[in-house]
Design an enzyme around this catalytic site. Structure first.
Site, PDB file in Angstrom:
ATOM      1  N   PRO A   9       0.784  -1.225   0.000  1.00  0.00           N
ATOM      2  CA  PRO A   9       0.000   0.000   0.000  1.00  0.00           C
ATOM      3  C   PRO A   9       0.825   1.289   0.000  1.00  0.00           C
ATOM      4  O   PRO A   9       1.843   1.379   0.696  1.00  0.00           O
ATOM      5  CB  PRO A   9      -0.817  -0.074   1.297  1.00  0.00           C
ATOM      6  CG  PRO A   9      -0.635  -1.418   1.847  1.00  0.00           C
ATOM      7  CD  PRO A   9       0.426  -2.125   1.085  1.00  0.00           C
ATOM      8  N   ASN A  10       0.343   2.239  -0.780  1.00  0.00           N
ATOM      9  CA  ASN A  10       0.883   3.603  -0.878  1.00  0.00           C
ATOM     10  C   ASN A  10       2.179   3.724  -1.681  1.00  0.00           C
ATOM     11  O   ASN A  10       2.627   4.830  -1.967  1.00  0.00           O
ATOM     12  CB  ASN A  10       1.084   4.231   0.518  1.00  0.00           C
ATOM     13  CG  ASN A  10      -0.233   4.445   1.228  1.00  0.00           C
ATOM     14  OD1 ASN A  10      -1.135   5.082   0.680  1.00  0.00           O
ATOM     15  ND2 ASN A  10      -0.383   3.888   2.404  1.00  0.00           N
ATOM     16  N   ARG A  17       4.448  11.308  -2.954  1.00  0.00           N
ATOM     17  CA  ARG A  17       4.183  11.097  -1.531  1.00  0.00           C
ATOM     18  C   ARG A  17       5.408  11.438  -0.670  1.00  0.00           C
ATOM     19  O   ARG A  17       6.454  10.824  -0.807  1.00  0.00           O
ATOM     20  CB  ARG A  17       3.846   9.611  -1.368  1.00  0.00           C
ATOM     21  CG  ARG A  17       3.738   9.143   0.033  1.00  0.00           C
ATOM     22  CD  ARG A  17       3.763   7.621   0.077  1.00  0.00           C
ATOM     23  NE  ARG A  17       3.549   7.170   1.414  1.00  0.00           N
ATOM     24  CZ  ARG A  17       3.931   5.992   1.869  1.00  0.00           C
ATOM     25  NH1 ARG A  17       4.508   5.130   1.059  1.00  0.00           N
ATOM     26  NH2 ARG A  17       3.708   5.660   3.100  1.00  0.00           N
ATOM     27  N   TYR A  22      10.617   9.745   1.177  1.00  0.00           N
ATOM     28  CA  TYR A  22      10.699   8.605   0.248  1.00  0.00           C
ATOM     29  C   TYR A  22      11.415   8.919  -1.073  1.00  0.00           C
ATOM     30  O   TYR A  22      11.575   8.020  -1.905  1.00  0.00           O
ATOM     31  CB  TYR A  22       9.286   8.079  -0.024  1.00  0.00           C
ATOM     32  CG  TYR A  22       8.598   7.581   1.231  1.00  0.00           C
ATOM     33  CD1 TYR A  22       9.113   6.483   1.926  1.00  0.00           C
ATOM     34  CD2 TYR A  22       7.470   8.212   1.741  1.00  0.00           C
ATOM     35  CE1 TYR A  22       8.517   6.032   3.091  1.00  0.00           C
ATOM     36  CE2 TYR A  22       6.854   7.761   2.901  1.00  0.00           C
ATOM     37  CZ  TYR A  22       7.385   6.672   3.576  1.00  0.00           C
ATOM     38  OH  TYR A  22       6.790   6.225   4.729  1.00  0.00           O
ATOM     39  N   ASN A  73       8.524  -4.767  -0.317  1.00  0.00           N
ATOM     40  CA  ASN A  73       8.288  -3.574   0.491  1.00  0.00           C
ATOM     41  C   ASN A  73       6.797  -3.593   0.796  1.00  0.00           C
ATOM     42  O   ASN A  73       5.976  -3.258  -0.052  1.00  0.00           O
ATOM     43  CB  ASN A  73       8.683  -2.291  -0.245  1.00  0.00           C
ATOM     44  CG  ASN A  73       8.567  -1.067   0.674  1.00  0.00           C
ATOM     45  OD1 ASN A  73       7.956  -1.142   1.750  1.00  0.00           O
ATOM     46  ND2 ASN A  73       9.136   0.046   0.247  1.00  0.00           N
ATOM     47  N   ALA A  76       3.013  -0.062   5.100  1.00  0.00           N
ATOM     48  CA  ALA A  76       2.538  -0.084   6.492  1.00  0.00           C
ATOM     49  C   ALA A  76       2.155  -1.482   6.974  1.00  0.00           C
ATOM     50  O   ALA A  76       2.170  -1.751   8.185  1.00  0.00           O
ATOM     51  CB  ALA A  76       1.348   0.867   6.636  1.00  0.00           C
ATOM     52  N   GLU A  97      13.054  -8.318   2.933  1.00  0.00           N
ATOM     53  CA  GLU A  97      12.259  -7.133   3.306  1.00  0.00           C
ATOM     54  C   GLU A  97      13.051  -5.876   2.963  1.00  0.00           C
ATOM     55  O   GLU A  97      14.204  -5.754   3.380  1.00  0.00           O
ATOM     56  CB  GLU A  97      11.974  -7.203   4.813  1.00  0.00           C
ATOM     57  CG  GLU A  97      11.231  -5.994   5.356  1.00  0.00           C
ATOM     58  CD  GLU A  97      11.030  -6.075   6.885  1.00  0.00           C
ATOM     59  OE1 GLU A  97      11.263  -7.153   7.490  1.00  0.00           O
ATOM     60  OE2 GLU A  97      10.650  -5.037   7.454  1.00  0.00           O
ATOM     61  N   HIS A  99      12.923  -1.441   2.653  1.00  0.00           N
ATOM     62  CA  HIS A  99      12.249  -0.166   2.922  1.00  0.00           C
ATOM     63  C   HIS A  99      13.106   0.961   2.386  1.00  0.00           C
ATOM     64  O   HIS A  99      14.341   0.921   2.514  1.00  0.00           O
ATOM     65  CB  HIS A  99      12.045   0.048   4.427  1.00  0.00           C
ATOM     66  CG  HIS A  99      11.210  -1.008   5.066  1.00  0.00           C
ATOM     67  ND1 HIS A  99       9.850  -1.050   4.926  1.00  0.00           N
ATOM     68  CD2 HIS A  99      11.561  -2.083   5.811  1.00  0.00           C
ATOM     69  CE1 HIS A  99       9.386  -2.112   5.572  1.00  0.00           C
ATOM     70  NE2 HIS A  99      10.394  -2.750   6.106  1.00  0.00           N
ATOM     71  N   ARG A 106      12.456   6.206  12.756  1.00  0.00           N
ATOM     72  CA  ARG A 106      11.204   6.943  12.574  1.00  0.00           C
ATOM     73  C   ARG A 106      10.272   6.774  13.787  1.00  0.00           C
ATOM     74  O   ARG A 106      10.732   6.456  14.876  1.00  0.00           O
ATOM     75  CB  ARG A 106      10.556   6.498  11.254  1.00  0.00           C
ATOM     76  CG  ARG A 106      11.453   6.815  10.043  1.00  0.00           C
ATOM     77  CD  ARG A 106      10.764   6.540   8.745  1.00  0.00           C
ATOM     78  NE  ARG A 106       9.572   7.365   8.587  1.00  0.00           N
ATOM     79  CZ  ARG A 106       8.625   7.134   7.684  1.00  0.00           C
ATOM     80  NH1 ARG A 106       8.752   6.124   6.846  1.00  0.00           N
ATOM     81  NH2 ARG A 106       7.572   7.914   7.596  1.00  0.00           N
TER      82      ARG A 106
HETATM   83  C1  DQA Z   1       8.084   2.053   4.010  1.00  0.00           C
HETATM   84  C2  DQA Z   1       8.062   2.379   5.513  1.00  0.00           C
HETATM   85  C3  DQA Z   1       6.687   2.112   6.090  1.00  0.00           C
HETATM   86  O1  DQA Z   1       6.679   2.462   7.483  1.00  0.00           O
HETATM   87  C4  DQA Z   1       5.638   2.950   5.394  1.00  0.00           C
HETATM   88  O2  DQA Z   1       4.357   2.639   5.894  1.00  0.00           O
HETATM   89  C5  DQA Z   1       5.690   2.840   3.927  1.00  0.00           C
HETATM   90  C6  DQA Z   1       6.993   2.798   3.266  1.00  0.00           C
HETATM   91  C7  DQA Z   1       9.437   2.435   3.367  1.00  0.00           C
HETATM   92  O3  DQA Z   1       9.676   1.977   2.256  1.00  0.00           O
HETATM   93  O4  DQA Z   1      10.203   3.203   3.933  1.00  0.00           O
HETATM   94  O5  DQA Z   1       4.670   2.841   3.234  1.00  0.00           O
HETATM   95  O6  DQA Z   1       7.900   0.657   3.845  1.00  0.00           O
END
Ligand code: DQA
Length: 143
Positions: A9-10, A17, A22, A73, A76, A97, A99, A106
């Site tokens: 998501p996102n 964003r 990011y 990735n 959240a 994993e 990020h 954070r």
């Molecule tokens: C993320 C970090 C997560 O906490 C966040 O919700 C994201 C992006 C990152 O790539 O830094 O959507 O996974």
């Protein structure tokens, strides 16, 4: 060698964003960067806003076979999805994993990942380069 790059998501909103966190690259830019840097690999890219679709994609490639690893990735979902954790621990394909941001630097709720323990390893905090480092880690793991 086929690798699935799975984004949750996102992550479709990268570039627009919170660029101060990011970066300015879109997900498409990141994906193209991987193809360019690793021409010998066969990438599949998948992004979804939905938890269930993420799980289904993982099961699909597990059952289909031929994939050597997954860069994930989970956005959240990383911080709360026990369903995702169970899905990762239930497949044999290695999952790394990744990020963009350093989740440990954070907010407190981001400092916990419920999926790390069932992933091969974690790369966090190197922006788009986290994905490149993840691919390198996967290559190392397989060779
Ligand atoms: C993320 C970090 C997560 O906490 C966040 O919700 C994201 C992006 C990152 O790539 O830094 O959507 O996974």
């Amino acid at each position: 060698m086929s690798i699935l790059v799975l984004n949750g998501p996102n992550l479709s909103r990268l570039g627009k964003r919170e660029p101060e966190i990011y970066g300015h690259q879109t997900l498409e830019d990141i994906n193209l960067g991987l193809v360019k840097s690793f021409p010998e690999l066969n990438f599949e890219f998948f992004q979804t806003e939905e938890e269930g679709a993420l799980l289904e994609k993982l099961f699909h490639i597990e059952d289909k076979g031929g994939y050597r690893g997954v860069l994930l990735n989970a956005g959240a979902l990383t911080h709360y999805s026990i369903a995702l954790r169970d899905a990762i621990s239930g497949v044999t394909v290695p999952v790394i994993e990744v990020h963009l941001s350093n989740i440990y630097a954070r907010e407190e709720f981001r400092q916990k990942s419920v999926i790390s323990a069932v992933c091969v390893g974690v790369i966090s905090g190197f922006g788009a380069n986290s994905y490149h480092l993840g691919v390198r880690a996967l290559i190392g793991l397989l060779s």
